[in-house]
Design an enzyme around this catalytic site. Structure first.
Site, PDB file in Angstrom:
ATOM      1  N   CYS A  32      24.998  27.666  97.962  1.00  0.00           N
ATOM      2  CA  CYS A  32      26.015  28.606  97.511  1.00  0.00           C
ATOM      3  C   CYS A  32      25.357  29.807  96.833  1.00  0.00           C
ATOM      4  CB  CYS A  32      26.990  27.939  96.541  1.00  0.00           C
ATOM      5  SG  CYS A  32      26.208  27.369  95.006  1.00  0.00           S
ATOM      6  N   CYS A  35      23.490  29.075  93.670  1.00  0.00           N
ATOM      7  CA  CYS A  35      22.137  28.553  93.940  1.00  0.00           C
ATOM      8  C   CYS A  35      21.149  29.699  94.098  1.00  0.00           C
ATOM      9  CB  CYS A  35      22.138  27.700  95.204  1.00  0.00           C
ATOM     10  SG  CYS A  35      23.088  26.175  95.058  1.00  0.00           S
ATOM     11  N   ASP A 439      23.047   5.455 119.367  1.00  0.00           N
ATOM     12  CA  ASP A 439      22.256   4.901 118.282  1.00  0.00           C
ATOM     13  C   ASP A 439      23.175   3.934 117.524  1.00  0.00           C
ATOM     14  OD1 ASP A 439      20.204   4.682 116.205  1.00  0.00           O
ATOM     15  OD2 ASP A 439      21.546   5.937 115.007  1.00  0.00           O
ATOM     16  N   ASP A 625      22.472  10.044 114.979  1.00  0.00           N
ATOM     17  CA  ASP A 625      22.663  10.757 113.724  1.00  0.00           C
ATOM     18  C   ASP A 625      21.399  10.933 112.892  1.00  0.00           C
ATOM     19  OD1 ASP A 625      22.469   7.977 112.945  1.00  0.00           O
ATOM     20  OD2 ASP A 625      23.259   8.603 111.001  1.00  0.00           O
ATOM     21  N   ASP A 629      16.528  10.224 115.726  1.00  0.00           N
ATOM     22  CA  ASP A 629      17.273  10.502 116.955  1.00  0.00           C
ATOM     23  C   ASP A 629      17.121  11.948 117.414  1.00  0.00           C
ATOM     24  OD1 ASP A 629      18.467   7.906 117.103  1.00  0.00           O
ATOM     25  OD2 ASP A 629      19.826   8.508 115.493  1.00  0.00           O
TER      26      ASP A 629
END
Length: 748
Positions: A32, A35, A439, A625, A629
């Site tokens: 953001c 940050c 997966d 995920d 992978d």
């Protein structure tokens, strides 16, 4: 020298001769605007830093600093103290790609602004609003349109002009050649006709064409930038620094890239292991989900092999490096992602294949029209007007929109269903798959351990165990706390809780009894022979009471079995590839009805399996995920990731689906199949348009203005057909719609 002052050349001080260095830092968790401010202020406080500028879109910070005063590691540590994980960016090619995308966006903005203003002026002239204007007023409007359009075209059209010029210098043709020729001739003829005072002026057509073509070019470049950044951003997942133990036992902190085989590194609890190596001292539990995808931590002790990027969950260990920073398994995964993405970049879509033959045909037709009418005695001006009309009417807008229009409608429908399509040709490849590879952890399953025998544990026992577990970040401890809160139990963190690395938690209860939560041996289960039995369990003991087992499992998503059943009924081949333990994978495969499964498969193994399926003639959709992978997602013909996936997996995939259910996978396949059928329909509309209007333009019955109108109508027809996809009822089938090449062979 007097006073000890050293002389300098030309009277300049050393500070004036010093050249500051500028580097780019990747900040993984910058999310953001607040940050950005925090990061910039933290860096400016570091001695020697002259400037720091953060970019939220790329999650990078440009830092200018004095090399004699500070070094990159100090900058990284300053951000670490503020809670931000950073690493030095190593890619210059990625910066060049970002610059190209930004340049296209600026040109697109200029073209859009000019197009809107030119159309306002054109409405007054062509739509009859100013029908009472005299010739001088209309001429003024034409010149105003030209003054707006010509500078905008000269600036915004440069990507097409430069590409066309490069192609001509190489003695070849591409689609940018007829595009550039049509824009330039339309603009030049408009200037000429404005000078003559005629009404055949089409600045609006030229700038509108430029605007819409730039939209497609920018989106394509933007997606390429995202794909190129996937492998580089893996650097944010590895340890940035390491505590090296010297020969005299002293510990010094160095950057991870300086590690060499043989060095001994001390890794504290909660730290990422900075290098591939083997444990030479200590025992612990390792979170290997980054590499294997397995959610259950793995016990590790002396002699065990560990990999960079995994997390030490237990006690302090000493690891002897066996590889350099560039040769770790994590670095190899990054290289595999890059290689797979480059391979995918060579995928040629149907519109591109048609364009290779379309471009020379357009030029030939325009040239023949010009020559033919000159031979017929029409004169150069009239003949050129007819030739321009041919170039405009054969402009590949409808052809270029045939696939994108369908993609927009399909993407809109999928978005409403929780699926975000990222790759420009993702739907095309999704429509061609006949094999689905899943997966396990985080894909077919929820990706986090849950307490499977909660109904066998009474409330007081669960609350007491949770009061210990709340002090730990171990996945099992979090599952205990989560279950207690879901049951509505009231508990507080036990005072004086001590965590014994690799064993468990203990504390003294108010009545003097000792509470323990941990492994079987730690709790004192009889017959445990010092091992955690079973491996997926914790045990809780209250003083001298009988120990209570807490068993865990990674539950399947609610509709995982139903989805696999639907896919198999539709004719898809379904496989399961996982880095998890064989027992866990076997149980998940049995629960879902998957016969073809493999366990403990590393990233390279997944790629080999995908290549094997491809060699057997299958087109594979990979659904995964984890970081492990990511190479397989990039290698597969098409790929999907859940929204909970690692950033690099989401970037490597063609689409991301949201929510707990797996139904969006089936919806993506249904929409992809239908979208390809509609794409073929749109190609038919485009060809029919050309078959009707091109002969009329060649015959001289179509002016450049009418050609621009007809071109727009063809684009509207293609778009209207595509919009039907948003509300159609679709069925799931494994029969892909063949995308035929121009030589008659199928792309499947």
């Amino acid at each position: 020298m007097p006073g000890g002052v050293a002389s300098t050349r030309g009277g300049n001080s050393p500070e004036e001769d010093r050249t500051p260095r500028t580097i780019l830092l990747i900040v993984e968790n910058m999310v953001c605007g607040a940050c950005m401010g925090t990061i910039e202020r933290a860096l400016r406080k570091v001695p020697g830093v002259e400037a720091a500028r953060a970019s939220l879109s790329t999650r990078r910070v440009s830092v200018t600093y004095d090399e004699d005063t500070t070094e990159p590691l100090q900058l990284i540590e300053a951000l670490d103290q503020e809670g931000y994980r950073a690493a030095e960016s190593v890619g210059s090619a990625d910066e060049a790609a970002n610059a190209r995308a930004d340049d296209l966006l600026r040109r697109l903005g200029v073209a859009g602004f000019a197009q809107a203003n030119v159309m306002l002026l054109s409405v007054a002239v062509w739509a009859g609003i100013a029908s009472d204007m005299d010739a001088s007023a209309k001429g003024l409007f034409h010149w105003l349109s030209g003054l707006i359009a010509m500078p905008a075209i000269a600036y915004s059209g440069q990507p097409f002009f430069q590409s066309a010029l490069a192609a001509l210098k190489a003695r070849r043709l591409n689609m940018d050649v007829p595009i550039s020729l049509g824009i330039i001739l339309a603009t030049a003829m408009s200037v000429y006709q404005s000078y003559r005072g005629t009404e055949q002026v089409y600045f609006d057509a030229a700038i509108t064409l430029t605007f819409f073509l730039l939209i497609g070019r920018y989106l394509d470049e933007y997606m390429r930038v995202r794909a190129r950044g996937a492998a580089e951003n893996l650097i944010g997942l590895k340890a940035l620094a390491a505590n090296v133990i010297g020969e005299n036992g002293a510990v010094r902190r160095v950057q991870a890239r300086e590690l060499t085989p043989g060095m001994r590194v001390q890794v504290a609890t909660g730290e990422r292991i900075p290098v591939d190596g083997r444990i030479v001292s200590g025992s612990t539990e390792i979170d290997t989900s980054l590499i294997t995808g397995e959610s259950v931590p793995r016990a590790a002790s002396d002699g065990e092999t560990v990999h960079a990027g995994t997390v030490n969950l237990g006690g302090v260990i000493i690891v002897e490096a066996t590889a350099t920073d560039e040769n770790t398994l994590l670095a190899e995964i990054a290289r595999m992602v890059q290689a797979a993405e480059q391979g995918r970049g060579r995928y040629v879509r149907l519109a591109d294949r048609a364009a290779r033959q379309y471009a020379p045909a357009v030029h030939l037709l325009g040239a023949l029209t010009l020559i033919g009418w000159m031979i017929a005695g029409a004169g150069f001006e009239r003949s050129l007007t007819y030739a321009i009309a041919v170039l405009i009417i054969t402009c590949p807008c409808a052809l270029a929109l045939a696939v994108p229009a369908v993609q927009v409608a399909a993407a809109s429908r999928l978005f409403a269903k929780g699926v975000i399509v990222k790759a420009p040709d993702g739907l095309e490849r999704l429509s061609e798959v006949d094999t689905i590879v899943f997966d396990k952890t985080g894909t077919l399953t929820r990706g986090e351990p849950s307490l499977s025998n909660a109904d066998q544990i009474d409330d007081p026992t669960l609350a007491a165990a949770a009061s210990l577990a709340v002090a730990s970040r171990h996945p099992y401890s979090r599952a205990v706390v989560r279950t207690a809160r879901e049951r509505g139990l009231s508990f507080a963190a036990a005072e004086g809780t001590v965590e014994e690395p690799g064993s468990g938690l203990r504390c003294d209860a108010p009545d003097g009894a000792e509470l323990r939560l941990g492994s079987a041996a730690w709790v004192g289960v009889e017959g445990s022979d010092g091992a955690q039995a079973p491996s997926s369990s914790l045990w809780f003991r209250d003083g001298s009471a009988t120990p209570v087992a807490f068993r865990f499992q990674d539950e399947l998503r609610s509709d995982a079995a139903a989805l696999v059943g639907d896919l198999r009924k539709a004719g898809f081949k379904v496989c399961l590839l996982s880095g998890d333990r064989e027992e866990a994978v076997r149980d998940a495969a049995a629960a879902c009805g998957i016969d073809d499964w493999s366990a403990e498969v590393r990233p390279a193994g997944k790629i080999e399996r995908l290549k094997q399926l491809k060699a057997e003639g299958h087109q594979v959709l990979m659904v995964g995920d984890g970081l492990n992978d990511a190479p397989a997602l990039a290698e597969a013909h098409a790929s999907l990731s859940p929204s909970t996936a690692a950033d690099v997996s989401q970037i490597a995939s063609d689409a991301v689906f949201q929510g707990e259910a797996l139904e969006p996978v089936a919806e993506a396949l249904r929409v992809a199949r239908s979208s390809q059928r509609m794409a073929i329909e749109n190609f038919g509309i485009s060809l029919a348009y050309n078959a009707v209007f091109v002969p009329l333009a060649v015959a001289g019955y179509v002016t450049p203005l009418l050609a621009a109108v007809a071109m727009s109508l063809s684009s509207i027809a293609v778009t209207a057909n595509a919009l039907r996809l948003r509300s159609r009822r679709l069925t799931l089938t494994s029969e892909a719609t063949p995308m035929w090449t121009l030589d008659g062979s199928s792309t499947k």
